[in-house]
Design a protein around this motif. Structure first.
Motif, short mmCIF file in Angstrom:
data_model
loop_
_atom_site.label_atom_id
_atom_site.label_comp_id
_atom_site.label_asym_id
_atom_site.label_seq_id
_atom_site.Cartn_x
_atom_site.Cartn_y
_atom_site.Cartn_z
N GLU A 130 32.57 -19.89 34.37
CA GLU A 130 33.06 -21.24 34.78
C GLU A 130 34.62 -21.19 34.38
O GLU A 130 35.35 -21.77 35.19
CB GLU A 130 32.53 -22.40 33.57
CG GLU A 130 31.01 -22.87 33.91
CD GLU A 130 30.59 -23.76 32.85
OE1 GLU A 130 31.27 -23.92 31.91
OE2 GLU A 130 29.48 -24.08 32.99
N ALA A 131 35.04 -20.38 33.30
CA ALA A 131 36.62 -20.30 33.32
C ALA A 131 37.06 -19.58 34.47
O ALA A 131 38.15 -20.04 35.04
CB ALA A 131 36.83 -19.42 31.88
N VAL A 132 36.25 -18.68 34.99
CA VAL A 132 37.03 -17.76 36.41
C VAL A 132 37.00 -19.06 37.56
O VAL A 132 37.87 -19.05 38.21
CB VAL A 132 36.02 -16.67 36.67
CG1 VAL A 132 36.38 -16.25 38.08
CG2 VAL A 132 36.10 -15.62 35.69
N LYS A 181 37.08 -22.02 37.32
CA LYS A 181 38.31 -23.25 37.20
C LYS A 181 39.45 -22.76 37.56
O LYS A 181 40.24 -23.38 38.36
CB LYS A 181 38.15 -23.85 35.68
CG LYS A 181 37.21 -24.73 35.10
CD LYS A 181 37.35 -25.09 33.89
CE LYS A 181 36.09 -26.00 33.51
NZ LYS A 181 36.12 -26.32 32.09
N GLU A 182 39.74 -21.45 37.01
CA GLU A 182 41.06 -20.74 37.57
C GLU A 182 41.11 -20.97 39.07
O GLU A 182 42.49 -20.90 39.59
CB GLU A 182 41.31 -19.40 36.94
CG GLU A 182 41.24 -19.43 35.55
CD GLU A 182 41.50 -17.98 35.00
OE1 GLU A 182 41.51 -17.05 35.87
OE2 GLU A 182 41.53 -17.78 33.63
N ARG A 183 39.90 -20.96 39.82
CA ARG A 183 40.27 -20.58 41.12
C ARG A 183 40.04 -21.88 42.11
O ARG A 183 39.89 -21.75 43.08
CB ARG A 183 39.06 -19.51 41.52
CG ARG A 183 39.61 -18.07 40.95
CD ARG A 183 38.55 -17.11 41.35
NE ARG A 183 39.07 -15.95 40.73
CZ ARG A 183 38.45 -14.57 40.88
NH1 ARG A 183 37.58 -14.56 41.66
NH2 ARG A 183 39.12 -13.84 40.25
N GLY A 184 39.78 -23.02 41.40
CA GLY A 184 39.96 -24.08 41.91
C GLY A 184 38.48 -24.53 42.28
O GLY A 184 38.64 -25.71 43.31
N HIS A 210 32.15 -17.89 30.64
CA HIS A 210 33.14 -16.76 31.35
C HIS A 210 33.21 -17.21 32.74
O HIS A 210 34.29 -17.29 33.22
CB HIS A 210 32.42 -15.50 31.05
CG HIS A 210 33.18 -14.64 31.99
ND1 HIS A 210 34.41 -14.24 31.76
CD2 HIS A 210 32.77 -13.89 33.28
CE1 HIS A 210 35.04 -13.36 32.74
NE2 HIS A 210 33.97 -13.29 33.50
N THR A 263 34.85 -25.61 47.62
CA THR A 263 35.15 -25.78 46.22
C THR A 263 33.89 -25.99 45.47
O THR A 263 33.91 -26.29 44.06
CB THR A 263 35.74 -27.27 46.07
OG1 THR A 263 34.97 -28.26 46.55
CG2 THR A 263 37.26 -27.22 47.08
N GLN A 297 33.61 -13.95 42.81
CA GLN A 297 33.85 -12.69 41.91
C GLN A 297 32.34 -12.42 41.23
O GLN A 297 31.53 -12.96 40.88
CB GLN A 297 34.60 -12.90 40.86
CG GLN A 297 34.98 -11.88 39.56
CD GLN A 297 36.18 -12.07 38.89
OE1 GLN A 297 37.00 -12.74 39.43
NE2 GLN A 297 36.03 -12.01 37.63
#
Length: 165
Positions: free
Chosen positions: A107-109, A111-114, A105, A81, A54
């Motif tokens: 990093e949060a994206v 983490k959500e995506r594995g 921001h 990963t 993204q």
């Protein structure tokens, strides 16, 4: 920061983001491009066909100030990963905390995506970027000497990594 917002990249954002990127191409060693990129080259660098990756536009008070992205680190499945993080900010935005907010921001994206690990490769001359990543928990894990050549000078790159856990 008054009104900082991250939004998914849209095609209409590309010219403004490309102008920011090309500023760094022309005026700094931050980018290892030696000539401004074209719209097609830039578009290819910020849009990935895999929705796992993204690019988000950084807006401050509704004005485009840069972009942050998580893209593939390498094109082999075992690296899936691990993401490569890149941030480009309008030169007037450096030193205002926007880079740290962008890292948090993305990093949060991630983490959500594995994603398990994030990496950023930075020209060793780019002290503001190195400072921002270090401040956000990234650790230098590599230093490659004289791998780029721009404006008659050999340039080093450093790689910083953070395990997301």
């Amino acid at each position: 920061m008054s009104n900082l917002l991250f939004k998914p990249l849209e095609a209409s954002d590309i010219p403004a983001l490309m102008a920011i990127y090309n500023h760094f191409v022309v005026h700094t060693t931050v980018s290892f491009h030696t000539e401004p990129v074209t719209i097609s080259e830039f578009t290819e660098s910020v849009i990935h066909p895999n929705p796992l990756y993204q690019t988000d536009v950084i807006l401050l008070d509704g004005i485009v100030q840069g972009y942050v992205q998580v893209m593939p680190h390498k094109k082999k499945q075992a690296y899936d990963t691990t993401g490569e993080v890149t941030i480009y900010l309008h030169p007037d935005c450096v030193g205002k905390g926007i880079g740290s907010a962008a890292i948090q921001h993305i990093e949060a994206v991630a983490k959500e995506r594995g994603f398990h690990s994030l990496i950023s490769t930075i020209c060793s001359d780019n002290n503001p970027s190195i400072h921002t990543f270090t401040k956000n928990g990234y650790i230098q894990c590599a230093h490659f000497r004289e791998v780029g050549f721009k404006w008659g000078t050999f340039l080093d790159i450093v790689t910083y990594q953070k395990i997301l856990g």
